[in-house]
Design an enzyme around this catalytic site. Structure first.
Site, PDB file in Angstrom:
ATOM      1  N   ARG A   1       9.692  -2.692  -4.972  1.00 38.72           N
ATOM      2  CA  ARG A   1      10.681  -3.610  -4.371  1.00 38.72           C
ATOM      3  C   ARG A   1      11.469  -4.367  -5.427  1.00 38.72           C
ATOM      4  O   ARG A   1      12.597  -4.761  -5.200  1.00 38.72           O
ATOM      5  CB  ARG A   1       9.965  -4.627  -3.463  1.00 38.72           C
ATOM      6  CG  ARG A   1       9.369  -4.037  -2.208  1.00 38.72           C
ATOM      7  CD  ARG A   1       8.417  -5.012  -1.565  1.00 38.72           C
ATOM      8  NE  ARG A   1       7.331  -5.342  -2.488  1.00 38.72           N
ATOM      9  CZ  ARG A   1       6.359  -6.204  -2.249  1.00 38.72           C
ATOM     10  NH1 ARG A   1       6.337  -6.856  -1.110  1.00 38.72           N
ATOM     11  NH2 ARG A   1       5.419  -6.430  -3.141  1.00 38.72           N
TER      12      ARG A   1
ATOM     13  N   ASP B   1      10.868  -0.963   0.312  1.00 37.03           N
ATOM     14  CA  ASP B   1       9.598  -1.546   0.735  1.00 37.03           C
ATOM     15  C   ASP B   1       8.858  -0.483   1.542  1.00 37.03           C
ATOM     16  O   ASP B   1       9.385  -0.012   2.561  1.00 37.03           O
ATOM     17  CB  ASP B   1       9.905  -2.788   1.602  1.00 37.03           C
ATOM     18  CG  ASP B   1       8.654  -3.572   1.964  1.00 37.03           C
ATOM     19  OD1 ASP B   1       7.600  -2.954   2.181  1.00 37.03           O
ATOM     20  OD2 ASP B   1       8.752  -4.814   2.039  1.00 37.03           O
TER      21      ASP B   1
ATOM     22  N   TYR C   1      -9.194  -5.973   3.667  1.00 35.03           N
ATOM     23  CA  TYR C   1      -8.825  -5.145   2.501  1.00 35.03           C
ATOM     24  C   TYR C   1      -9.760  -3.941   2.425  1.00 35.03           C
ATOM     25  O   TYR C   1      -9.317  -2.813   2.190  1.00 35.03           O
ATOM     26  CB  TYR C   1      -8.871  -5.967   1.202  1.00 35.03           C
ATOM     27  CG  TYR C   1      -8.476  -5.150  -0.022  1.00 35.03           C
ATOM     28  CD1 TYR C   1      -7.195  -4.629  -0.151  1.00 35.03           C
ATOM     29  CD2 TYR C   1      -9.406  -4.878  -1.035  1.00 35.03           C
ATOM     30  CE1 TYR C   1      -6.834  -3.857  -1.254  1.00 35.03           C
ATOM     31  CE2 TYR C   1      -9.056  -4.115  -2.142  1.00 35.03           C
ATOM     32  CZ  TYR C   1      -7.762  -3.610  -2.245  1.00 35.03           C
ATOM     33  OH  TYR C   1      -7.409  -2.849  -3.335  1.00 35.03           O
TER      34      TYR C   1
ATOM     35  N   LYS D   1      -8.756   0.085   2.727  1.00 36.83           N
ATOM     36  CA  LYS D   1      -9.105   1.063   1.687  1.00 36.83           C
ATOM     37  C   LYS D   1     -10.097   2.098   2.233  1.00 36.83           C
ATOM     38  O   LYS D   1     -10.056   3.255   1.798  1.00 36.83           O
ATOM     39  CB  LYS D   1      -9.642   0.349   0.439  1.00 36.83           C
ATOM     40  CG  LYS D   1      -8.543  -0.416  -0.322  1.00 36.83           C
ATOM     41  CD  LYS D   1      -7.399   0.493  -0.801  1.00 36.83           C
ATOM     42  CE  LYS D   1      -6.390  -0.214  -1.686  1.00 36.83           C
ATOM     43  NZ  LYS D   1      -5.274   0.666  -2.107  1.00 36.83           N
TER      44      LYS D   1
HETATM   45  P1  NDP Z   1      -0.121  -4.739  -9.010  1.00 39.03           P
HETATM   46  O1  NDP Z   1       0.085  -5.919  -8.138  1.00 39.03           O
HETATM   47  O2  NDP Z   1       0.001  -4.918 -10.476  1.00 39.03           O
HETATM   48  O3  NDP Z   1       0.839  -3.551  -8.560  1.00 39.03           O
HETATM   49  C1  NDP Z   1       1.090  -3.281  -7.207  1.00 39.03           C
HETATM   50  C2  NDP Z   1       2.315  -2.396  -7.099  1.00 39.03           C
HETATM   51  O4  NDP Z   1       2.517  -2.095  -5.698  1.00 39.03           O
HETATM   52  C3  NDP Z   1       3.568  -3.056  -7.604  1.00 39.03           C
HETATM   53  O5  NDP Z   1       4.344  -2.136  -8.325  1.00 39.03           O
HETATM   54  C4  NDP Z   1       4.295  -3.467  -6.331  1.00 39.03           C
HETATM   55  O6  NDP Z   1       5.695  -3.376  -6.543  1.00 39.03           O
HETATM   56  C5  NDP Z   1       3.851  -2.364  -5.373  1.00 39.03           C
HETATM   57  N1  NDP Z   1       3.961  -2.815  -3.976  1.00 39.03           N
HETATM   58  C6  NDP Z   1       3.232  -3.775  -3.355  1.00 39.03           C
HETATM   59  N2  NDP Z   1       3.678  -3.953  -2.104  1.00 39.03           N
HETATM   60  C7  NDP Z   1       4.708  -3.091  -1.929  1.00 39.03           C
HETATM   61  C8  NDP Z   1       5.584  -2.803  -0.855  1.00 39.03           C
HETATM   62  N3  NDP Z   1       5.486  -3.445   0.327  1.00 39.03           N
HETATM   63  N4  NDP Z   1       6.555  -1.873  -1.018  1.00 39.03           N
HETATM   64  C9  NDP Z   1       6.650  -1.222  -2.205  1.00 39.03           C
HETATM   65  N5  NDP Z   1       5.861  -1.426  -3.255  1.00 39.03           N
HETATM   66  C10 NDP Z   1       4.902  -2.366  -3.119  1.00 39.03           C
HETATM   67  O7  NDP Z   1      -1.586  -4.210  -8.629  1.00 39.03           O
HETATM   68  P2  NDP Z   1      -2.406  -2.904  -9.078  1.00 39.03           P
HETATM   69  O8  NDP Z   1      -1.659  -2.114 -10.059  1.00 39.03           O
HETATM   70  O9  NDP Z   1      -3.761  -3.360  -9.403  1.00 39.03           O
HETATM   71  O10 NDP Z   1      -2.479  -2.157  -7.671  1.00 39.03           O
HETATM   72  C11 NDP Z   1      -2.095  -0.797  -7.500  1.00 39.03           C
HETATM   73  C12 NDP Z   1      -3.012  -0.172  -6.467  1.00 39.03           C
HETATM   74  O11 NDP Z   1      -4.352  -0.159  -6.982  1.00 39.03           O
HETATM   75  C13 NDP Z   1      -3.090  -0.900  -5.126  1.00 39.03           C
HETATM   76  O12 NDP Z   1      -3.111   0.062  -4.092  1.00 39.03           O
HETATM   77  C14 NDP Z   1      -4.434  -1.625  -5.196  1.00 39.03           C
HETATM   78  O13 NDP Z   1      -4.971  -1.861  -3.916  1.00 39.03           O
HETATM   79  C15 NDP Z   1      -5.235  -0.628  -5.978  1.00 39.03           C
HETATM   80  N6  NDP Z   1      -6.432  -1.128  -6.642  1.00 39.03           N
HETATM   81  C16 NDP Z   1      -6.366  -2.186  -7.502  1.00 39.03           C
HETATM   82  C17 NDP Z   1      -7.515  -2.641  -8.124  1.00 39.03           C
HETATM   83  C18 NDP Z   1      -7.514  -3.842  -9.013  1.00 39.03           C
HETATM   84  O14 NDP Z   1      -8.614  -4.408  -9.241  1.00 39.03           O
HETATM   85  N7  NDP Z   1      -6.381  -4.242  -9.583  1.00 39.03           N
HETATM   86  C19 NDP Z   1      -8.801  -1.958  -7.938  1.00 39.03           C
HETATM   87  C20 NDP Z   1      -8.751  -0.859  -7.010  1.00 39.03           C
HETATM   88  C21 NDP Z   1      -7.606  -0.458  -6.418  1.00 39.03           C
HETATM   89  P3  NDP Z   1       6.770  -4.452  -6.021  1.00 39.03           P
HETATM   90  O15 NDP Z   1       6.072  -5.772  -5.919  1.00 39.03           O
HETATM   91  O16 NDP Z   1       7.854  -4.404  -7.044  1.00 39.03           O
HETATM   92  O17 NDP Z   1       7.198  -3.897  -4.699  1.00 39.03           O
HETATM   93  C1  8X3 Z   2      -9.550  -3.954  -5.889  1.00 41.67           C
HETATM   94  C2  8X3 Z   2     -10.969  -4.111  -6.326  1.00 41.67           C
HETATM   95  O1  8X3 Z   2     -13.156  -5.306  -5.844  1.00 41.67           O
HETATM   96  O2  8X3 Z   2     -11.109  -6.605  -5.586  1.00 41.67           O
HETATM   97  O3  8X3 Z   2      -9.403  -2.917  -5.000  1.00 41.67           O
HETATM   98  O4  8X3 Z   2     -11.717  -4.957  -3.968  1.00 41.67           O
HETATM   99  S1  8X3 Z   2     -11.743  -5.296  -5.368  1.00 41.67           S
END
Ligand code: NDP
Ligand code: 8X3
Length: 252
Positions: free
Chosen positions: A34, A60, A153, A157
């Site tokens: 976004r 989005d 959440y 997942k």
């Molecule tokens: P970040 O917040 O750093 O990145 C999230 C990304 O998702 C951003 O690029 C954001 O882009 C995009 N995003 C979020 N909402 C939207 C939307 N409505 N439309 C389009 N793009 C969207 O977090 P992570 O890199 O950690 O997360 C990436 C994935 O990994 C997620 O699915 C998360 O659930 C998963 N994950 C994360 C973990 C963690 O501990 N960090 C562990 C396990 C899984 P923008 O805001 O520009 O739209």
């Molecule tokens: C992100 C990891 O442990 O916060 O997916 O759910 S946790």
């Protein structure tokens, strides 16, 4: 011919790091998010550093009209997507189910489940037609276990985990790989987003142990993406060494 990868949510964290690893491996990219300024800056950086072609799509994932409009705007050659990384996602809040905000639940369900489905519903037919493709769904340890304050959440997942399994079955005759990646704690913008900018809660999440980085997960994703044609990692849980399960950390 260079492969093409579509990565959703490439403006930060795991998605951005994966875009960079893929570019290092000479893969042309379609990156989405976004925050358009960030998207443009990531694209410019990768073109300059690695000489790959990078297309940006600013939408989005919760809005199916936008998803359809942007993906269907791709020219024929860009529809030959070899790898789809369904990464865009978030957690909103960490409150008990009896007091959590409805709007947080809706945001997670709309982004992590419906958004992933909207994107897949456009890209999978292209892959099926070519009888090739690899979908990498970014799930979580929260898709395998449930923890306090994480009910919805974890539910979204768990849904991703189920969708990965179903996708693999339905797409089996079309030679499509489906990989479900389940990380533990990764230090990205994830917790700042989850806790709505509360730096203390963000810092507490990663205090006293070494979390994974976006680059760690990008390495794992890239490993899975570059395996030989006949090899597919279906499901992969990857944790910080100091994290035994979704709730148990060894903090020093
Ligand atoms: P970040 O917040 O750093 O990145 C999230 C990304 O998702 C951003 O690029 C954001 O882009 C995009 N995003 C979020 N909402 C939207 C939307 N409505 N439309 C389009 N793009 C969207 O977090 P992570 O890199 O950690 O997360 C990436 C994935 O990994 C997620 O699915 C998360 O659930 C998963 N994950 C994360 C973990 C963690 O501990 N960090 C562990 C396990 C899984 P923008 O805001 O520009 O739209
Ligand atoms: C992100 C990891 O442990 O916060 O997916 O759910 S946790």
């Amino acid at each position: 011919m260079k492969k093409i990868a579509l990565i959703t949510g490439a403006t930060s964290g795991i998605g951005k790091a994966t875009a960079e690893k893929f570019a290092q491996n000479n893969i042309n990219l379609i990156i989405t998010g976004r925050r358009n300024e960030r998207l443009m800056s990531v694209a410019a950086d990768l073109r300059e550093k690695y000489g790959v072609e990078v297309k940006t799509l600013n939408f989005d994932v919760r809005n199916n009209d936008e998803v359809e409009k942007h993906l269907n705007s791709l020219e024929a050659e860009w529809r030959n997507i070899d790898i789809l990384v369904n990464n865009a996602g978030l957690a909103a809040g960490k409150d008990a189910i009896q007091s959590a905000l409805l709007s947080d639940w809706e945001q997670m369900i709309d982004t992590d489940v419906k958004g992933l489905l909207y994107v897949s519903r456009i890209v999978l037919p292209w892959m099926c037609e070519r009888k090739r493709g690899h979908v990498i769904n970014i799930c979580s340890i929260a898709g395998k276990e449930v923890y306090s304050g994480g009910s919805v959440y974890c539910a979204v997942k768990h849904a991703v985990d189920a969708i990965s399994k179903g996708m693999r079955i339905d797409c089996l005759p079309y030679n499509i790989k489906v990989t479900n990646i389940c990380p533990g704690a990764v230090e990205t913008e994830f917790s700042m987003v989850r806790f709505k900018g509360d730096k203390e809660k963000n810092d507490a999440t990663y205090r006293g142990f070494t979390p994974l980085t976006g680059e760690d997960i990008a390495d794992t994703i890239t490993y899975c993406a570059l395996l030989p044609e006949h090899v597919c990692i279906n499901d992969l849980v990857t944790m910080p060494t100091a994290q035994a399960n979704s709730g148990l950390f060894f903090r020093q």
